[in-house]
Enzyme design. Structure first.
Site, PDB file in Angstrom:
ATOM      1  N   GLU A  88     111.747  39.711  78.534  1.00 56.93           N
ATOM      2  CA  GLU A  88     111.821  38.424  79.057  1.00 56.93           C
ATOM      3  C   GLU A  88     112.789  37.648  78.066  1.00 56.93           C
ATOM      4  O   GLU A  88     112.003  37.085  77.229  1.00 56.93           O
ATOM      5  CB  GLU A  88     110.759  37.613  79.767  1.00 56.93           C
ATOM      6  CG  GLU A  88     110.091  37.936  81.015  1.00 56.93           C
ATOM      7  CD  GLU A  88     109.111  37.036  81.429  1.00 56.93           C
ATOM      8  OE1 GLU A  88     109.116  35.875  80.796  1.00 56.93           O
ATOM      9  OE2 GLU A  88     108.113  37.701  82.083  1.00 56.93           O
TER      10      GLU A  88
ATOM     11  N   GLU B 124     101.807  39.107  80.281  1.00 54.21           N
ATOM     12  CA  GLU B 124     101.491  38.208  79.104  1.00 54.21           C
ATOM     13  C   GLU B 124     100.054  37.985  79.115  1.00 54.21           C
ATOM     14  O   GLU B 124      99.724  36.893  79.100  1.00 54.21           O
ATOM     15  CB  GLU B 124     102.523  36.853  79.347  1.00 54.21           C
ATOM     16  CG  GLU B 124     103.887  37.326  79.041  1.00 54.21           C
ATOM     17  CD  GLU B 124     104.642  36.038  78.868  1.00 54.21           C
ATOM     18  OE1 GLU B 124     103.977  34.678  79.238  1.00 54.21           O
ATOM     19  OE2 GLU B 124     105.656  35.847  78.328  1.00 54.21           O
TER      20      GLU B 124
HETATM   21  C1  GLA Z   1     106.628  33.856  80.760  1.00 60.30           C
HETATM   22  C2  GLA Z   1     106.255  34.350  82.202  1.00 60.30           C
HETATM   23  C3  GLA Z   1     107.407  34.190  83.178  1.00 60.30           C
HETATM   24  C4  GLA Z   1     107.839  32.734  83.146  1.00 60.30           C
HETATM   25  C5  GLA Z   1     108.416  32.294  81.785  1.00 60.30           C
HETATM   26  C6  GLA Z   1     108.835  31.043  81.611  1.00 60.30           C
HETATM   27  O1  GLA Z   1     107.457  34.536  80.094  1.00 60.30           O
HETATM   28  O2  GLA Z   1     105.983  35.903  81.791  1.00 60.30           O
HETATM   29  O3  GLA Z   1     106.835  34.511  84.498  1.00 60.30           O
HETATM   30  O4  GLA Z   1     106.808  31.875  83.420  1.00 60.30           O
HETATM   31  O5  GLA Z   1     107.267  32.489  80.820  1.00 60.30           O
HETATM   32  O6  GLA Z   1     109.701  30.578  82.552  1.00 60.30           O
END
Ligand code: GLA
Ligand code: CA
Length: 784
Positions: A259, A182
């Site tokens: 995710e 991210e």
């Molecule tokens: C983002 C991150 C994960 C985690 C989620 C929240 O998507 O990539 O590592 O921190 O947020 O749980």
């Protein structure tokens, strides 16, 4: 028949402990509109699970739970800082044996997606980066800083040695590898992301498919042409909207939500988070019916044992130890209603009958026991190290634990003011050994009033480090005290401020070995103590067991600190909650005598515990509720000047409103008059203010001063969710409270604002989408 089965399972048990037979090499790649596994269309159904959050003894059980749920893949991060705790010393053994975890996944018929960072976020200490990087004070993390990149390459080379032999092209289970994590929520830096990609290719991930994950709102900022792009978003989100941009720019790309957040993490002092099973299942069902691949984050969250829980930002929001996440498989590996609802749905997308759900691990209770020994902190000080200036914990070469800064005061008649600009994270001040008060970084506390001091009075500042920030720009998070400590004395009506110097520094590492070697003495009484005379220190107890099993040790009556059972660091505790018990895996207990040590930085009210059959992760014990409105408090906007008024558009996605004239002030109130849905709710997912140059104001110093209504019943939808940098979390008013709704932000200091950016909720029906609004900007606080 019975006998053959037994023989078979014996055979399986032998297989289990021997190395895996190399499988035939295969392929996995992005085809036209679909992933291709060995040339055939394939939908990834991945379960995100984190090997350090599960005791190794339970890995196989949890993998079987994922398989029985209907998943075909597991998705894992590699946590750099747990493997390289000391610079240059790598540990891939025991619970860190990630290659073994991948082989075990393969034995269970699962593919693996690997996300080797170097940064992983994951509510994990510093997002997985090792703290010792901070010994180079001016380091630029997640950028092309030469030292950072040098260390990244060394680490990824080790990852390559462990895992490159296990890619599908080499007959292993690994089908995809992620580049960074991210990056869009951190910055815009394609050259850096490209270097990470090249680095991963050079360490052995040159044939396996590489991908990047980001949000629909920002993935183009860092998207590299030759990588697969996937989107991250949570339960409830409008799925077509999430893939709209990607379909536009890459019409033939396979689609994957890398995710899909099944639940959410908890922070100390905040309401326990939940997400509905129905919304989760219907989102996954919609994706499957559209042939969209997914990874369910988390499918089993587990536990951030020891000191590995991180902290969220903006602001400082340290995460609790439990990483239950309201996931389908709960913290201790058992099924939930969510599990069965999801399993039913996934069964309908599978031609084979799903394997049976494995038996749950046994649970035991432990009768109440007392802590009969303790080693008070002030009677167990290590040798002091002298320094003229204040130094951070990192400068003393300590990564975790606590540090105490001591000095002497001159004679001061009357009150004086102590200012600690950056005390990280929980600061307690003592004069001549007497507790004076605490500064809590979560609340932005910086000042403490001291009473009169005798000449030579000893001033002790005890600072406990919590997890390092794991998200956003604030990941460069030094511990102890950064900057200066200033004392302001008033003489004849005039303030004199001096920087305090000449410190004795006491370091308290948080290892079991250190805690164990303190000088313990009998603790006579477990009588409840008054707040003033709580004794920080190490508390020791033992309990006997006839049989072992998972249990939940209750620390409701303790203050704040870290717990060790039989030498295993279970995690952090803090009386404020919402977590009150710690998950103690049965595989770390033994028949006979078991030892518990609590390093309690505040001191218990009663030094006792017990092992419960169920966890308590939803019990706040603090004077202030986790909302931003005092009882009976009402914002009074009569006579206030409206700085800007208008109407937001309907629908999903970011909107920007330029103010007709720049406004200067410290307090900003957004008043919502009605919404697009015709009901009573107002919701905001994210909000930014722009400065005179059109740049986003840093939200680091922001606090919510007031929100007329906050829903902490159906989950955690408090006002601070408008600036937590998470597009999937939001502020929501409560059912039954009518418009108008107001939220007031304290910007920390006076700023000039010229525009506002607003993100409504992500669901397709956009609940609480504000229509008409008024904005007020004031230099002084609003009237209530
Ligand atoms: C983002 C991150 C994960 C985690 C989620 C929240 O998507 O990539 O590592 O921190 O947020 O749980
Ligand atoms: Ca948010």
């Amino acid at each position: 028949m019975r006998k053959t089965l037994m023989m078979l399972s014996l055979f399986a048990a032998t297989l289990f402990s021997s190395p895996v037979q190399a499988q035939k090499p295969g392929t996995f790649e992005a085809g036209e509109g679909t992933f291709l596994l060995n040339g055939q269309p394939f939908v990834v159904k991945a379960a995100e699970v984190h090997y350090p959050r599960i005791p190794k003894q339970y890995w196989d059980h949890r993998l079987k739970m994922c398989k029985a749920l209907g998943m075909n893949t597991v998705c894992i991060y590699i946590f750099w800082n747990i493997h390289e705790q000391k610079e240059g010393q790598f540990d891939w053994s025991g619970n860190n044996d990630v290659a073994e975890f991948c082989r075990l996944a393969q034995k269970n018929g699962m593919y693996v997606i690997v996300r080797p960072g170097p940064y992983v976020c994951a509510e994990w200490e510093m997002g997985g980066l090792p703290w010792w990087l901070l010994k180079k004070k001016d380091i630029k993390l997640r950028e092309r800083d030469p030292y950072f990149m040098e260390r990244v390459k060394i680490f990824e080379t080790e990852v390559g040695k462990q895992l490159a032999p296990l890619t599908i092209q080499n007959g292993g289970p690994i089908i995809m590898v992620q580049v960074e994590n991210e990056y869009g929520s951190y910055g815009v830096d394609k050259p850096y992301v490209s270097e990470i990609r090249d680095c991963l290719r050079s360490v052995g991930f040159d044939k396996v498919a590489l991908f990047q994950c980001d949000w629909a709102s920002n993935f183009l900022n860092n998207g590299l042409d030759d990588l697969v792009w996937t989107m991250n978003f949570g339960t409830g989100a409008n799925i077509d909207e999430q893939f709209r941009k990607l379909k536009e720019v890459r019409p033939n790309s396979p689609l994957m939500c890398s995710e899909f957040w099944s639940g959410w993490f908890d922070k100390w002092g905040g309401k326990h988070e939940t997400r509905s099973a129905e919304a989760m299942v219907s989102g996954l069902k919609e994706m499957l019916s559209k042939n969209i691949s997914f990874s369910l984050y988390m499918t089993h969250g587990g536990t951030s044992f020891g000191h590995w829980a991180g902290a969220n930002s903006p602001g400082f929001a340290p995460d609790v130890t439990s990483y239950d996440y309201d996931a389908p498989i709960n913290e201790y590996g058992q099924t939930t209603d969510k599990y069965f609802e999801l399993r039913n749905m996934l069964q309908s997308f599978s031609d084979k009958k799903l394997p049976a759900v494995p038996k749950a691990m046994p649970i035991i209770t432990v009768p109440a026991f007392e802590f009969k020994e303790y080693a008070p902190l002030f009677e167990n000080l290590p040798a002091a190290i002298k320094s003229e200036q204040i130094k951070t914990m990192e400068e003393f070469d300590q990564g975790w634990g606590s540090i105490m800064y001591s000095t002497t005061l001159p004679k001061i008649d009357g009150q004086s003011k102590l200012r600690i600009e950056k005390g990280h994270d929980y600061v307690q001040v003592f004069m001549d050994g007497k507790y004076i008060g605490a500064l809590d970084r979560r609340n932005g506390d910086k000042d403490l009033v001291l009473p009169s001091a005798r000449k030579g009075c000893r001033l002790d500042i005890l600072v406990e480090a919590m997890g390092r920030i794991n998200f956003g720009r604030a990941i460069k998070d030094f511990k102890g005290i950064e900057g200066t400590v200033d004392l302001t004395i008033n003489i004849d009506g005039n303030d004199f401020t001096a920087q305090m110097k000449n410190w004795k520094n006491y370091l308290f590492p948080d290892t079991y070995e250190y805690c164990k070697q303190q000088v313990y003495k009998p603790l006579a009484s477990i009588q409840p103590r008054h707040n003033g005379d709580r004794v920080p220190g190490y508390y020791r107890a033992t309990f006997d067991l006839k049989k072992t099993g998972d249990t939940f040790l209750n620390f409701e009556t303790f203050g704040k600190g870290l717990v060790y059972v039989n030498g295993y660091a279970l995690g952090r505790i803090w009386e404020i909650g919402p977590q009150q018990t710690l998950y103690c895996p049965g595989c770390w207990l033994k028949k006979g005598k078991n030892e518990v040590i609590v390093m309690d930085i505040i001191g218990p009210n009663e030094a006792k515990s017990e092992g419960l059959g169920k966890p308590i992760i939803d019990k706040l014990q603090q004077s202030e509720p986790p909302i931003h409105r005092l009882e009976g408090q009402n914002l009074d906007l009569s006579g206030e000047k409206v700085a800007q008024a208008g109407a937001f558009k309907a629908g999903n996605g970011w909107q920007e409103v330029k103010f007709t004239a720049p406004q200067t002030g410290r307090y900003v109130c957004l008043e919502a008059l009605n919404n697009h849905n015709g009901d009573e709710y107002a919701c905001i997912a994210e909000l930014y203010l722009l400065d005179e140059n059109g740049e986003r104001l840093s939200r680091e110093p922001w606090r919510i001063s007031y929100a007329d209504s906050e829903d902490i019943v159906t989950g955690n939808r408090a006002g601070d969710k408008i600036y937590d940098l998470q597009e999937s979390t939001f502020w929501s008013t409560v059912k039954g409270v009518k418009f108008p709704h107001q939220i007031v932000i304290d910007l920390g200091k006076e700023r000039t604002v010229t525009a506002l950016q607003y993100l409504p909720r992500m669901e397709s029906n956009v609940p609480g989408a504000i229509k008409d609004y008024k904005i007020y900007v004031k230099k002084e606080a609003f009237k209530y």
